[in-house]
Design an enzyme around this catalytic site. Structure first.
Site, short mmCIF file in Angstrom:
data_model
loop_
_atom_site.label_atom_id
_atom_site.label_comp_id
_atom_site.label_asym_id
_atom_site.label_seq_id
_atom_site.Cartn_x
_atom_site.Cartn_y
_atom_site.Cartn_z
N GLY A 1 0.76 -1.13 -0.14
CA GLY A 1 0.06 0.01 -0.11
C GLY A 1 0.89 1.39 -0.02
N ALA B 1 0.07 7.85 2.05
CA ALA B 1 0.93 8.93 2.51
C ALA B 1 1.77 8.22 3.67
CB ALA B 1 0.16 9.95 2.97
N TRP B 2 1.09 7.41 4.57
CA TRP B 2 1.83 7.07 5.67
C TRP B 2 2.50 5.69 5.16
CZ3 TRP B 2 4.99 7.00 9.19
CH2 TRP B 2 4.85 6.67 10.36
N LYS C 1 -5.77 2.28 10.47
CA LYS C 1 -6.59 2.56 11.18
C LYS C 1 -8.12 2.61 10.75
CE LYS C 1 -2.97 5.73 12.81
NZ LYS C 1 -1.87 5.46 11.83
N LYS D 1 -10.16 8.17 16.49
CA LYS D 1 -9.59 9.33 16.21
C LYS D 1 -10.05 10.01 14.72
CE LYS D 1 -5.11 8.66 14.14
NZ LYS D 1 -3.82 8.80 13.92
N ARG E 1 -6.14 14.25 7.13
CA ARG E 1 -7.10 14.05 5.99
C ARG E 1 -8.33 14.15 6.32
NH1 ARG E 1 -5.10 8.67 3.20
NH2 ARG E 1 -3.26 9.23 4.17
#
Length: 430
Positions: free
Chosen positions: A49, A52-53, A197, A286, A348
């Protein structure tokens, strides 16, 4: 003096950071020893994947350990054939030309011309193509180091020692189900570090959550002791720009402690923790409440008072939900709430909430937004709402002392569900 300058240059990675080569090599050798790697057999790390992270995580490893090519191989998998639209190609060209180091690197690699052609509309770029040059489609403004990109999933994972899950939770199960087909003949068990997440709700035999690490465990059969979660109060682009950040890697002690040491850098401090489920639950929550934070910020024109009131209410709901679903809720202070805070400030999902409230995005555009990737909080809103609506989880209402479904004590979650899932409420700006 010349020798000292040469040594300094050799100690600088592509992002301008200085590292102690000997210390890094020692950490790499320690992890190789734990994984019983022999000389001549590189430690194989693959990030699955390229959001971004996931991309930043792979780039951090490449910057730190990529120099030891005989000892470690770092690669990233993403799906092929995702075209870069014209507007993004034009913005990418602007970013390239604003960074002298990036411009020189592309010229040296004879790669600059294709970005010129894309800017002129004479060529279509693809996401896997630009990732090889160090550009993540979901984070164009933050150039990374060049990455080794693999678009064939089987080739990427079949012999990997460490697999990093950089997928959204909504894609984790399906991709790892496919990966399990390639691991049927494996003798050794890989280590998996999940960055994902989000949760799924399961209602049978009793209502419960399914976290990304549990999805991976069920899809692949890899023991849960070999699956870890990494998260923390940080923003991916800021980590790569060497802003000081913390993270926690959670899971079984056998792997979390050596991996925390392996991943730790001067600007990226990684701690370890045993409470896997609590951290994953909070990681999913979150993003839920970050969408609401973005809405509040937009609708109140960034009122500090309004945002602080929202933060107080949303953290109360998060603590209530985590008390209900996790095993050790007394550990919710500190880094877990800090992770929520930074996501509400600049994530985001918060951006998505702002754009919805301003009318610049609409729900019918879907959860995958160009230039941002998957807005994970939307599916998490649905999952948490469905789970907490189950009467079998009933709690006593503090006012009427009557049993109610837990969601009745979560007014923010209910409101977000109406806005994002059922579209029963319309936002407006005065």
């Amino acid at each position: 003096m010349v020798g000292s300058i040469d040594t300094l240059h050799r100690s600088l990675n592509s992002n301008g950071s200085f590292y102690n080569f000997n210390g890094l090599e020692e950490k790499l050798d320690e992890l190789r020893h734990l994984l019983c790697k022999s000389d001549g057999d590189p430690l194989r790390i693959v990030s699955v994947g390229a959001g971004a992270w996931g991309s930043v995580f792979a780039a951090l490893l490449q910057d730190s350990y990529g120099q030891f090519r005989d000892k470690v191989q770092i690669r990233i998998w993403r799906r092929p054939a995702r075209a870069v639209d014209r507007a993004t190609a034009e913005h990418l060209f602007e970013v390239i030309n604003s960074r002298e180091d990036v411009l020189r690197r592309l010229i040296r690699r004879c790669a600059y011309l294709k970005y010129v052609e894309a800017r002129l509309g004479d060529r279509t770029l693809f996401a896997d193509e630009i990732l090889k040059d160090g550009f993540c489609l979901n984070m164009i403004d933050t150039p990374l180091c060049p990455l080794k990109v693999v678009t064939n999933l089987q080739e990427a994972v079949w012999d990997a020692d460490i697999v990093v899950n950089g997928l959204p939770s909504t894609e984790t199960r399906d991709v790892f189900q496919e990966i399990s087909n390639y691991w049927k003949e494996r003798i050794t068990v890989p280590i998996i570090i999940s960055l994902s997440k989000g949760i799924e709700a399961a209602l049978q035999p009793l209502p419960h959550i399914i976290t990304p690490t549990q999805m991976i465990n069920r899809a692949t059969g890899v023991p849960i002791e070999n699956i870890l979660y990494l998260g923390g109060p940080n923003i991916a682009s800021e980590i790569y720009n060497k802003e000081y950040a913390n993270a926690r890697i959670c899971g079984a002690e056998q792997w979390r402690k050596p991996l925390a040491k392996f991943l730790r850098q001067p600007h990226f401090i990684v701690w370890d923790n045993s409470d896997l489920v609590t951290h994953e639950v909070m990681g999913g929550l979150k993003n839920v409440y970050a969408i609401g934070a973005g809405m509040v910020a937009a609708l109140t024109k960034e009122s500090a008072t309004s945002k602080s009131v929202y933060f107080a209410h949303c953290t109360s709901e998060m603590i209530f939900i985590t008390h209900l679903l996790a095993e050790e809720p007394e550990k919710l202070a500190g880094p877990l709430l800090a992770d929520t805070y930074v996501t509400l400030l600049k994530g985001r999902n918060a951006w998505y909430g702002q754009m919805l409230a301003k009318g610049e995005l609409s729900r019918d555009m879907g959860d995958s937004i160009s230039g941002k990737g998957m807005i994970q909080g939307v599916s998490a809103v649905g999952a948490f709402y469905e789970l907490l609506s189950q009467s079998s989880l009933s709690v006593l209402h503090p006012d009427g002392n009557k049993p109610v479904a837990p969601v009745e004590l979560c007014p923010l979650l209910k409101t977000l569900y109406k806005i994002l899932i059922t579209s029963d409420m319309v936002m407006y700006e005065e």
